[in-house]
Design a protein around this motif. Structure first.
Motif, mmCIF file in Angstrom:
data_model
loop_
_atom_site.group_PDB
_atom_site.id
_atom_site.type_symbol
_atom_site.label_atom_id
_atom_site.label_comp_id
_atom_site.label_asym_id
_atom_site.label_seq_id
_atom_site.Cartn_x
_atom_site.Cartn_y
_atom_site.Cartn_z
ATOM 1 N N LYS A 17 -43.841 17.942 -11.593
ATOM 2 C CA LYS A 17 -43.004 17.910 -10.081
ATOM 3 C C LYS A 17 -43.870 16.686 -9.341
ATOM 4 N N ASN A 18 -45.138 17.022 -9.319
ATOM 5 C CA ASN A 18 -46.137 16.353 -8.307
ATOM 6 C C ASN A 18 -46.122 14.609 -8.852
ATOM 7 N N LEU A 19 -45.883 14.497 -10.110
ATOM 8 C CA LEU A 19 -45.940 13.097 -10.680
ATOM 9 C C LEU A 19 -44.520 12.613 -10.033
ATOM 10 N N ARG A 20 -43.755 13.420 -10.225
ATOM 11 C CA ARG A 20 -42.052 12.905 -9.860
ATOM 12 C C ARG A 20 -41.965 12.461 -8.470
ATOM 13 N N GLU A 21 -42.609 13.265 -7.783
ATOM 14 C CA GLU A 21 -42.697 12.879 -6.143
ATOM 15 C C GLU A 21 -43.514 11.831 -5.942
ATOM 16 N N ARG A 22 -44.650 11.519 -6.586
ATOM 17 C CA ARG A 22 -45.232 10.272 -6.340
ATOM 18 C C ARG A 22 -44.537 9.001 -6.780
ATOM 19 N N GLN A 23 -43.714 9.229 -7.685
ATOM 20 C CA GLN A 23 -43.022 8.156 -8.180
ATOM 21 C C GLN A 23 -41.676 8.045 -7.375
ATOM 22 N N ILE A 24 -41.095 8.959 -6.832
ATOM 23 C CA ILE A 24 -40.212 8.848 -5.761
ATOM 24 C C ILE A 24 -40.577 7.992 -4.453
ATOM 25 N N PHE A 25 -41.805 8.681 -4.298
ATOM 26 C CA PHE A 25 -42.298 7.912 -2.872
ATOM 27 C C PHE A 25 -42.477 6.218 -3.167
ATOM 28 N N GLN A 26 -43.156 5.953 -4.180
ATOM 29 C CA GLN A 26 -43.251 4.771 -4.645
ATOM 30 C C GLN A 26 -42.102 3.825 -4.674
ATOM 31 N N LYS A 45 -33.156 10.708 -13.129
ATOM 32 C CA LYS A 45 -32.478 11.571 -14.267
ATOM 33 C C LYS A 45 -32.654 13.239 -14.246
ATOM 34 N N VAL A 46 -32.676 13.653 -12.679
ATOM 35 C CA VAL A 46 -32.730 14.738 -12.545
ATOM 36 C C VAL A 46 -31.589 15.471 -11.674
ATOM 37 N N SER A 47 -31.388 16.530 -11.375
ATOM 38 C CA SER A 47 -30.501 17.053 -10.666
ATOM 39 C C SER A 47 -30.378 16.910 -9.233
ATOM 40 N N PRO A 48 -29.232 17.006 -8.347
ATOM 41 C CA PRO A 48 -29.377 16.669 -6.978
ATOM 42 C C PRO A 48 -30.349 17.710 -6.371
ATOM 43 N N VAL A 49 -30.193 19.172 -6.854
ATOM 44 C CA VAL A 49 -31.015 20.018 -6.265
ATOM 45 C C VAL A 49 -32.385 19.848 -6.528
ATOM 46 N N THR A 50 -32.792 19.204 -7.510
ATOM 47 C CA THR A 50 -34.295 18.668 -7.971
ATOM 48 C C THR A 50 -34.464 17.593 -6.830
ATOM 49 N N ILE A 51 -33.853 16.670 -6.603
ATOM 50 C CA ILE A 51 -34.279 15.564 -5.581
ATOM 51 C C ILE A 51 -34.344 16.049 -4.304
ATOM 52 N N HIS A 52 -33.530 16.953 -3.945
ATOM 53 C CA HIS A 52 -33.327 17.654 -2.493
ATOM 54 C C HIS A 52 -34.941 18.395 -2.326
ATOM 55 N N ARG A 53 -35.292 19.109 -3.416
ATOM 56 C CA ARG A 53 -36.346 19.929 -3.084
ATOM 57 C C ARG A 53 -37.594 18.903 -3.051
ATOM 58 N N ASP A 54 -37.829 17.924 -4.103
ATOM 59 C CA ASP A 54 -38.694 16.777 -3.841
ATOM 60 C C ASP A 54 -38.557 15.945 -2.535
ATOM 61 N N LEU A 55 -37.543 15.789 -2.111
ATOM 62 C CA LEU A 55 -37.511 15.218 -0.855
ATOM 63 C C LEU A 55 -37.832 15.868 0.352
ATOM 64 N N THR A 56 -37.605 17.264 0.313
ATOM 65 C CA THR A 56 -38.061 18.275 1.477
ATOM 66 C C THR A 56 -39.492 18.361 1.290
ATOM 67 N N SER A 57 -40.140 18.343 0.024
ATOM 68 C CA SER A 57 -41.641 18.210 -0.049
ATOM 69 C C SER A 57 -42.334 17.080 0.581
ATOM 70 N N LEU A 58 -41.631 15.900 0.139
ATOM 71 C CA LEU A 58 -42.186 14.839 0.593
ATOM 72 C C LEU A 58 -42.037 14.663 2.475
ATOM 73 N N ALA A 59 -41.089 15.239 2.785
ATOM 74 C CA ALA A 59 -40.753 15.262 4.191
ATOM 75 C C ALA A 59 -41.619 16.158 5.011
ATOM 76 N N ALA A 60 -42.037 16.992 4.434
ATOM 77 C CA ALA A 60 -43.099 18.135 4.853
ATOM 78 C C ALA A 60 -44.397 17.426 5.102
ATOM 79 N N GLN A 61 -44.675 16.501 4.190
ATOM 80 C CA GLN A 61 -46.060 16.013 4.171
ATOM 81 C C GLN A 61 -45.768 14.602 5.032
ATOM 82 N N GLY A 62 -44.783 14.560 5.504
ATOM 83 C CA GLY A 62 -44.592 13.532 6.618
ATOM 84 C C GLY A 62 -44.430 12.116 5.959
ATOM 85 N N LEU A 63 -44.161 11.958 4.844
ATOM 86 C CA LEU A 63 -43.892 10.655 3.973
ATOM 87 C C LEU A 63 -42.646 10.116 4.136
#
Length: 75
Positions: A17-26, A45-63
């Motif tokens: 999850k952490n790796l994917r979030e870094r890759q998404i941010f990049q 290649k992940v579900s919309p729910v997974t992307i939503h969770r990752d984006l929520t996490s990145l948004a919470a970090q202010g990124l």
């Protein structure tokens, strides 16, 4: 009681999850503008729910800033 395999699996899932979030941010930084969530679903290649969770996490970090249907990097 949890077993060692369950703990290892939890760590692996968190690392993934952490790796994917870094890759998404990049990916978003390279785009440099609004990105539809569906594009991220296809690119990673992940579900919309997974992307939503990752984006929520990145948004919470202010990124990033989540917008209707997508996201943009926080200036």
């Amino acid at each position: 009681m949890s077993t060692e395999n369950e703990n290892t699996s939890d760590v692996t899932t968190l690392e993934t999850k952490n790796l994917r979030e870094r890759q998404i941010f990049q990916y978003l930084q390279e785009k440099g503008r609004y990105c539809p969530a569906e594009e991220l679903v296809e690119a990673f290649k992940v579900s919309p729910v997974t992307i939503h969770r990752d984006l929520t996490s990145l948004a919470a970090q202010g990124l990033v800033r989540k917008l209707r249907g997508g996201v943009e990097v926080t200036p």
